[in-house]
Motif scaffolding. Structure first.
Motif, mmCIF file in Angstrom:
data_model
loop_
_atom_site.group_PDB
_atom_site.id
_atom_site.type_symbol
_atom_site.label_atom_id
_atom_site.label_comp_id
_atom_site.label_asym_id
_atom_site.label_seq_id
_atom_site.Cartn_x
_atom_site.Cartn_y
_atom_site.Cartn_z
ATOM 1 N N LEU A 43 -19.173 -21.147 -156.637
ATOM 2 C CA LEU A 43 -17.905 -20.577 -156.443
ATOM 3 C C LEU A 43 -17.259 -20.260 -154.827
ATOM 4 C CD1 LEU A 43 -17.221 -18.143 -159.613
ATOM 5 C CD2 LEU A 43 -16.445 -20.792 -159.384
ATOM 6 N N SER A 44 -18.281 -19.581 -154.333
ATOM 7 C CA SER A 44 -17.870 -19.369 -152.904
ATOM 8 C C SER A 44 -17.784 -20.528 -151.935
ATOM 9 C CB SER A 44 -18.861 -18.310 -152.408
ATOM 10 O OG SER A 44 -18.685 -18.048 -150.869
ATOM 11 N N LEU A 45 -18.844 -21.476 -152.223
ATOM 12 C CA LEU A 45 -18.846 -22.677 -151.486
ATOM 13 C C LEU A 45 -17.741 -23.573 -151.749
ATOM 14 C CD1 LEU A 45 -20.513 -24.483 -149.595
ATOM 15 C CD2 LEU A 45 -21.735 -25.309 -151.609
ATOM 16 N N SER A 46 -17.409 -23.852 -152.947
ATOM 17 C CA SER A 46 -15.990 -24.636 -153.529
ATOM 18 C C SER A 46 -14.626 -23.913 -152.783
ATOM 19 C CB SER A 46 -16.061 -24.500 -154.896
ATOM 20 O OG SER A 46 -17.347 -24.825 -155.672
ATOM 21 N N GLY A 47 -14.815 -22.418 -152.766
ATOM 22 C CA GLY A 47 -13.398 -21.921 -152.363
ATOM 23 C C GLY A 47 -13.555 -22.191 -150.910
ATOM 24 N N THR A 48 -14.535 -22.226 -150.144
ATOM 25 C CA THR A 48 -14.609 -22.339 -148.631
ATOM 26 C C THR A 48 -14.279 -23.777 -148.307
ATOM 27 O OG1 THR A 48 -16.387 -20.739 -148.265
ATOM 28 C CG2 THR A 48 -16.211 -22.173 -146.403
ATOM 29 N N LEU A 49 -14.713 -24.863 -149.121
ATOM 30 C CA LEU A 49 -14.692 -26.059 -148.672
ATOM 31 C C LEU A 49 -13.203 -26.328 -148.916
ATOM 32 C CD1 LEU A 49 -17.867 -27.706 -149.937
ATOM 33 C CD2 LEU A 49 -17.359 -27.230 -147.735
ATOM 34 N N ALA A 50 -12.564 -25.987 -150.139
ATOM 35 C CA ALA A 50 -11.304 -26.274 -150.439
ATOM 36 C C ALA A 50 -10.209 -25.681 -149.445
ATOM 37 C CB ALA A 50 -10.878 -25.629 -151.884
ATOM 38 N N ALA A 51 -10.699 -24.559 -148.988
ATOM 39 C CA ALA A 51 -9.743 -23.810 -147.966
ATOM 40 C C ALA A 51 -9.815 -24.480 -146.747
ATOM 41 C CB ALA A 51 -10.050 -22.217 -147.982
ATOM 42 N N ALA A 52 -10.904 -24.977 -146.404
ATOM 43 C CA ALA A 52 -11.054 -25.797 -145.072
ATOM 44 C C ALA A 52 -10.530 -26.972 -145.288
ATOM 45 C CB ALA A 52 -12.583 -25.866 -144.612
ATOM 46 N N PHE A 53 -10.508 -27.784 -146.408
ATOM 47 C CA PHE A 53 -9.629 -28.975 -146.507
ATOM 48 C C PHE A 53 -8.351 -28.850 -146.219
ATOM 49 C CE2 PHE A 53 -7.541 -32.180 -149.147
ATOM 50 C CZ PHE A 53 -7.917 -33.160 -148.677
ATOM 51 N N LEU A 54 -7.641 -27.694 -146.809
ATOM 52 C CA LEU A 54 -6.355 -27.619 -146.687
ATOM 53 C C LEU A 54 -5.828 -27.263 -145.273
ATOM 54 C CD1 LEU A 54 -5.406 -25.583 -149.978
ATOM 55 C CD2 LEU A 54 -4.632 -27.839 -149.556
ATOM 56 N N ALA A 55 -6.627 -26.414 -144.559
ATOM 57 C CA ALA A 55 -6.407 -26.056 -143.433
ATOM 58 C C ALA A 55 -6.388 -27.270 -142.181
ATOM 59 C CB ALA A 55 -7.624 -25.192 -142.839
#
Length: 398
Positions: A384-396
């Motif tokens: 879950l932490s990895l998924s949240g990080t990658l999704a936030a980085a993609f949006l950024a």
């Protein structure tokens, strides 16, 4: 509308990053532990207790818990309900196996049960004081813990001969660097042989990736600011060029060349100044009103545009400082590079292939152990932490 979408996107990035950090905090408590799978041998409760006492006398002791597993039926004494569970027998520090394991240290006939199994048998997860029948003996429930699989933990007894096949270790100090090497020393010190399994590198990797989001925002903001600076410079040059063209046009209309030299039209116009004056003065009110309206409107528009640009510039600088602060804060709290993740020789190009293959084997092996079954929640939080990080980085980056 465009700026509203950007604000919504930044809010989503912030929410995803906070979610990733929260799930990683749940992983933090389990960092710094390794599991040992004993090779071709099993220990009795007395042998494991002797090793734990010997380890406690070392200068830098490791916290140890030996354990083994059995599949048994457990029954509630009050209502007769039963369930098939994995029974884990423990000797040492049971807190390394599950939260709340401290109760087993002072309750010899106590046991811990996972929350889902407790709810199915007792009807509630608050089961302290209830009794379970395990292999014909009664054990008092002294706590519950989270697990994706049905698990019960109790202290190993003298009757459980040669039932302990694995151990979990944790450094007593805050220095968890090269814990795998310390585990190998533990095996040698106590004349044991086994395979050292650790997912600490996975948790380190997930924690290091948290820096990806603020770094992505920093890169995007710096690029936007530099692009805006170049755009303002181009607009300034365009305005200067347009101002020069307007000045030349006015000189031509006034009867001058581009160099300011009077033309024949200017001299001809000067011969009858009364006529020219009369023509220009024929509608002075109309001309003045027309000329005055445009400058006032232009000044208002320029003021509004300048105010909006200043607000945007202030917002970008605030976001830039917030991203920089988040980067330093996350780096200080979570960023780490274990020493065994650094090649001893930079020309060793096979290092990473070997290292990744070893980590894959570690995770698969750990999932087959009782501790791995308990720690499926930990792996889920990592995901879950990895998924949240990658999704936030993609949006950024968008």
């Amino acid at each position: 509308m465009r700026w509203l979408l950007k604000i919504v996107k930044l809010m989503l990035v912030a929410v995803l990053l906070v979610t990733a950090v929260r799930h990683f905090d749940l992983v933090q408590d389990s960092r710094g532990t390794v599991t040992i799978v004993l090779d071709g041998m099993a220990l009795s409760a007395a042998e494991a207790e002797a090793i734990c006492q010997n380890e406690a006398e070392q200068d830098e002791p490791l916290s140890v818990c030996f354990f083994g597993e059995q599949t048994v039926q457990v029954t509630c004494e009050e209502n007769g309900k039963n369930a098939s569970v994995t029974l884990i027998l423990a000797v040492g520090n049971p807190t390394l196996l599950a939260e709340g394991g401290t109760a087993l240290n002072w309750m010899e006939d106590g046991c811990l049960i996972d929350q889902d199994t407790a709810s199915s048998i007792f009807g509630t997860s608050r089961t302290s004081g209830q009794y379970l029948q395990i292999s014909g003996a009664a054990y008092q429930v002294c706590g519950t813990f989270e697990s994706e699989l049905p698990v019960v933990i109790r202290n190993a007894a003298a009757s459980d001969e040669n039932a302990l096949t694995q151990a979990v270790l944790k450094a007593s100090s805050s220095d968890n660097d090269n814990l795998s090497g310390k585990a190998e020393q533990f095996l040698t010190r106590h004349s044991l042989s086994g395979t050292v399994v650790s997912i600490d590198h996975l948790t380190v990797f997930v924690g290091d990736l948290l820096l990806l989001v603020p770094l992505a925002l920093l890169g995007r903001l710096v690029g936007t600011i530099m692009k805006e600076k170049d755009s303002r410079s181009c607009r300034k040059e365009d305005r200067s060029a347009q101002g020069g063209a307007v000045a030349r046009k006015k000189r031509r209309m006034n009867g001058h060349t581009e160099d300011g030299i009077p033309t024949g039209n200017q001299a001809k116009g000067a011969a009858s100044p009364e006529k020219s004056f009369a023509k220009g003065a024929a509608s002075p009110g109309k001309s003045f009103a027309k000329g005055a309206a445009s400058p006032g409107k232009s000044l208002s528009e320029e003021t509004e545009n300048s105010y909006a640009e200043n607000l945007i510039r202030i917002g970008r600088m605030g976001l830039l400082f917030a991203s920089a602060f988040a980067t330093f804060w996350l780096a200080f709290h979570y960023f780490k590079i274990p020493s065994d993740m650094i090649p001893t020789r930079w020309s060793d190009f096979s290092f990473w292939d070997t290292w990744l293959e070893e980590q894959k084997k570690n995770i698969l092996l750990l999932l087959t152990t009782p501790l791995g079954k308990i720690q499926t929640q930990l792996l889920w939080n990592c995901l879950l932490s990895l998924s949240g990080t990658l999704a936030a980085a993609f949006l950024a980056f968008l």
